[in-house]
Every structure is written in C-alpha cells, then in structure tokens.
Design a protein around this motif. Structure first.
Motif, PDB file in Angstrom:
ATOM      1  N   LYS A 181       0.808  -1.221   0.000  1.00 12.03           N
ATOM      2  CA  LYS A 181       0.000   0.000   0.000  1.00 12.03           C
ATOM      3  C   LYS A 181       0.841   1.270   0.000  1.00 12.03           C
ATOM      4  CE  LYS A 181      -3.582   0.824   2.543  1.00 12.03           C
ATOM      5  NZ  LYS A 181      -4.845   1.120   1.868  1.00 12.03           N
ATOM      6  N   SER A 239     -10.672   4.486  -2.263  1.00 11.03           N
ATOM      7  CA  SER A 239     -10.912   3.104  -1.838  1.00 11.03           C
ATOM      8  C   SER A 239     -11.658   2.316  -2.917  1.00 11.03           C
ATOM      9  CB  SER A 239     -11.729   3.078  -0.547  1.00 11.03           C
ATOM     10  OG  SER A 239     -10.993   3.631   0.508  1.00 11.03           O
ATOM     11  N   GLU A 273     -16.248   3.105   4.143  1.00  8.19           N
ATOM     12  CA  GLU A 273     -15.638   2.237   5.142  1.00  8.19           C
ATOM     13  C   GLU A 273     -16.445   2.214   6.439  1.00  8.19           C
ATOM     14  OE1 GLU A 273     -14.212   4.626   3.495  1.00  8.19           O
ATOM     15  OE2 GLU A 273     -12.334   3.940   2.575  1.00  8.19           O
ATOM     16  N   HIS A 292      -6.716  12.317   1.543  1.00  8.96           N
ATOM     17  CA  HIS A 292      -6.969  10.888   1.532  1.00  8.96           C
ATOM     18  C   HIS A 292      -8.043  10.693   0.483  1.00  8.96           C
ATOM     19  CE1 HIS A 292      -6.610   7.414   4.598  1.00  8.96           C
ATOM     20  NE2 HIS A 292      -6.843   6.913   3.421  1.00  8.96           N
TER      21      HIS A 292
HETATM   22 MG    MG Z   1      -8.200   3.285   3.501  1.00  9.61          MG
END
Ligand code: MG
Ligand code: TXA
Length: 318
Positions: free
Chosen positions: A55, A151, A180, A231
């Motif tokens: 990642k 994501s 999430e 993010h």
């Molecule tokens: Mg994540």
C-alpha cells in the motif's frame, strides 16, 4: 512481484485457496460490505509488513483486524459495557471498535503500529466471514488501494491499483455499503467517534444512549493516526457544496441539483450515494476530469461519512 493477478469469483474453492494463502503470509484482496480489503495474517509481522509495503502506507497508521466471530474478538481485547452494546447492535457489520488490547491477544504489534489498543471488526459479508474462518486467525485488512488513493468498491479497482503487488483478488461484485466502517473507540470513559462510516452516528448514539464526541480534526489526533487530511484523493480538484457548474467543471450531482450527468443519487438517497461514491470518483479519474463540482450532501445518516470522504478528497495533496 510483477505478475498481474486477475480477480477470481468467490466460491468455496477460491475461499479455501485464499485461506491457505493467508495462513502462509500471502496477501489476498477480498470483498466486505463496505469496501474491498487487502488481507494479511494479523498475527504475522511478515504478512503485515507486506501489507504496508504493497500500500506504501506509513507504518504509524495501524490496521483493522477482522474476525469471524465475537468470541475471536473477545480473545484480542477488553470490552467495556458500551463496547458490548455496540457489538451486540452492529456486529457483524460496518462497525470497527478500538479497544484496549489483551496482553495475550494475537494481533501483532506492527498491525497495531505499537499502540496498546487494537481495532477490531466483524464484517457482515458472507464471503469475508468464510475467508477469515478458513484462514483461522484475525485478518488485518486496510482498504485495498495504494495509500492516499480512492478506496475500491469493485474487484477491478483493486486489480488496477494493486494487481501486480499481491497474491490473489477475490471478486464478490460491487460492495453494498460503499464507504468504510464507522470507527468508535471505547477506551474508558465516553465512546468516541474516530471515523464516520457505514453505521450512522445516530444509530451508534441510539445504542449507547448518549451523544458521541466529535471526530478529531484530520491529522491532529494521535487516537486516529490514519485520519490524514488528504486521503481518498482522485486526480481532479474538487469544489464541494457547489450549487451550479462553472466553466470547465464536471458535475458530481446529488438529487439532480446541478443537472449533471453523474448523479450519486437522483432521488437524494444518502445510502445510494454512499454506495456510488468511490466508483464515481474512480470514473471521474478514468475520464480525465480535472475540475469537479460536487453538489451539497446532507450531513445526516451516511451523509456524514460521504461528506468526510469528500472533504479529504478535496484537501490539498501533500
Ligand atoms: Mg483506507
Ligand atoms: O470498512 C473498513 O473499515 C475497511 C474494510 C476493508 O474493512 N477497512 C479500512 O481500513 O478502512 P483502513 O486501514 O483503511 O482504515 C483503518 C483506520 C485508520 O484510520 C487507522 O488509523 C484506524 O483505523 N485505526 C486502526 N487501529 C487503530 C487504533 N488502535 N487506534 C485508533 N485508530 C486506529
């Protein structure tokens, strides 16, 4: 690894093979009800190190350990009465609990980024549960994307982003929830909301019978080291709460407000919008959109998680 793996449909055979891979320090991407996870043995430093490397994730950002049962979770951490209530109400499901770890717990220090707490989640997705059971251990699984990227809510997103760095991808179709899990810390005192997600704040507050403390500011709090400001970042520059389109902008609509082609939910349903959010951000990237105007999303229900992810997607990139 330079071989690009192709997603395999979920089946008893592929789940058994993936469980064996996980037990041998392999990396397996798998569907959950929220987003696809990048799974590795949470008890193995070697497997967890491979997750961080694949990642390109900073090592100070701890991982969620996924378990198949409540019993398995209770072997890893201490549950106070609020944690018990929340697990009773929302497990299996899109809720992660950050709890004091048990000294004899198996989740390794690297997965916890050295913290004395551990993040635990019992996912609802049947394929995910079968995989964790087949592996026979807690499975560390961050979202299956390179750090800072959007994501994945489909196996194809994982294959495009990480396909040459991992051992297997299980394909269970598009994910149901699309954002999430909600993260709540029960570390003594009042429960704290660390990340809004698939279980709305209102439902959590109903179960504990009290208001939750607000999520800490992005990037500021040691309690949620993963909440970096930038993010979920698509390549485009996002303008939030837009009420009309400016020249050169592509619209990301909600409830038809902008008259744009791409609408998260034409009927103004936040659950439908959550399920579409990341796939639409992936699509805007693929279409080469450089400036995106996003219609206002209400802050209630799953809207809080959607607004949180959009704010991070719009934040200046480091
Ligand atoms: Mg994540
Ligand atoms: O829905 C989800 O939660 C997905 C799927 C795959 O289950 N997983 C996921 O994991 O979103 P990840 O690694 O992308 O996010 C984990 C978050 C990070 O923000 C991290 O900082 C926080 O959980 N976290 C993990 N352990 C923690 C701890 N002990 N204390 C505080 N925050 C923690």
């Amino acid at each position: 690894m330079s071989v690009r793996v192709a997603p395999l449909p979920l089946s008893p055979e592929t789940i058994a093979a993936a469980g064996a891979r996980l037990a041998a320090d392999g990396l397996v991407a798998f569907p959950t009800e929220t987003v696809y996870g990048l799974g590795g043995d949470a008890t193995s430093d070697r497997a967890v190190a491979r997750i961080y490397a694949a990642k390109e994730r900073p090592g100070f950002n701890p991982l969620i350990a996924h378990v198949a049962t409540r019993d398995a979770a209770e072997r890893e951490a201490f549950f106070d009465p609020n944690a018990r209530r929340l697990a009773d109400a929302f497990w299996p499901g899109p809720l992660t609990l950050v709890l004091p770890r048990r000294p004899d717990g198996r989740v390794c220090a690297l997965a916890r980024a050295g913290l004395e707490s551990v993040a635990l989640r019992a996912p609802a997705h049947e394929g995910a549960r079968a995989l964790i059971a087949a592996a026979g251990r807690p499975i560390a699984a961050p979202s299956a994307n390179r750090s800072g990227r959007v994501s994945p809510t489909a196996a194809r997103h994982v294959a495009d982003d990480l396909g040459d760095r991992i051992d297997m991808i299980l394909d269970g179709g598009p994910t149901r929830v699309g954002v999430e899990s909600t993260i709540v810390a029960c570390l003594g005192g009042a429960p704290r909301l660390l990340r809004p997600g698939g279980v709305p704040r209102e439902a959590i507050e109903g179960a504990v019978g009290a208001r939750l403390a607000a999520a800490p500011d992005a990037g500021s709090a040691i309690v949620a080291p993963g909440m970096l400001a930038s993010h979920y970042a698509p390549r485009a520059i996002l303008r939030l709460d837009a009420v009309s389109l400016k020249d050169g902008e592509t619209g990301l609509d909600f409830g038809g407000r902008l008259g744009a082609e791409l609408d998260l939910s034409a009927t103004g349903d936040v659950e439908e919008a959550a399920a579409n959010l990341f796939a639409f951000l992936h699509r805007l990237d693929a279409a080469g959109a450089s400036r995106v105007a996003v219609a206002p999303i209400p802050a209630t229900g799953l809207g809080e998680a959607i607004r949180d992810r959009l704010a991070r997607a719009a934040a200046p990139k480091p």
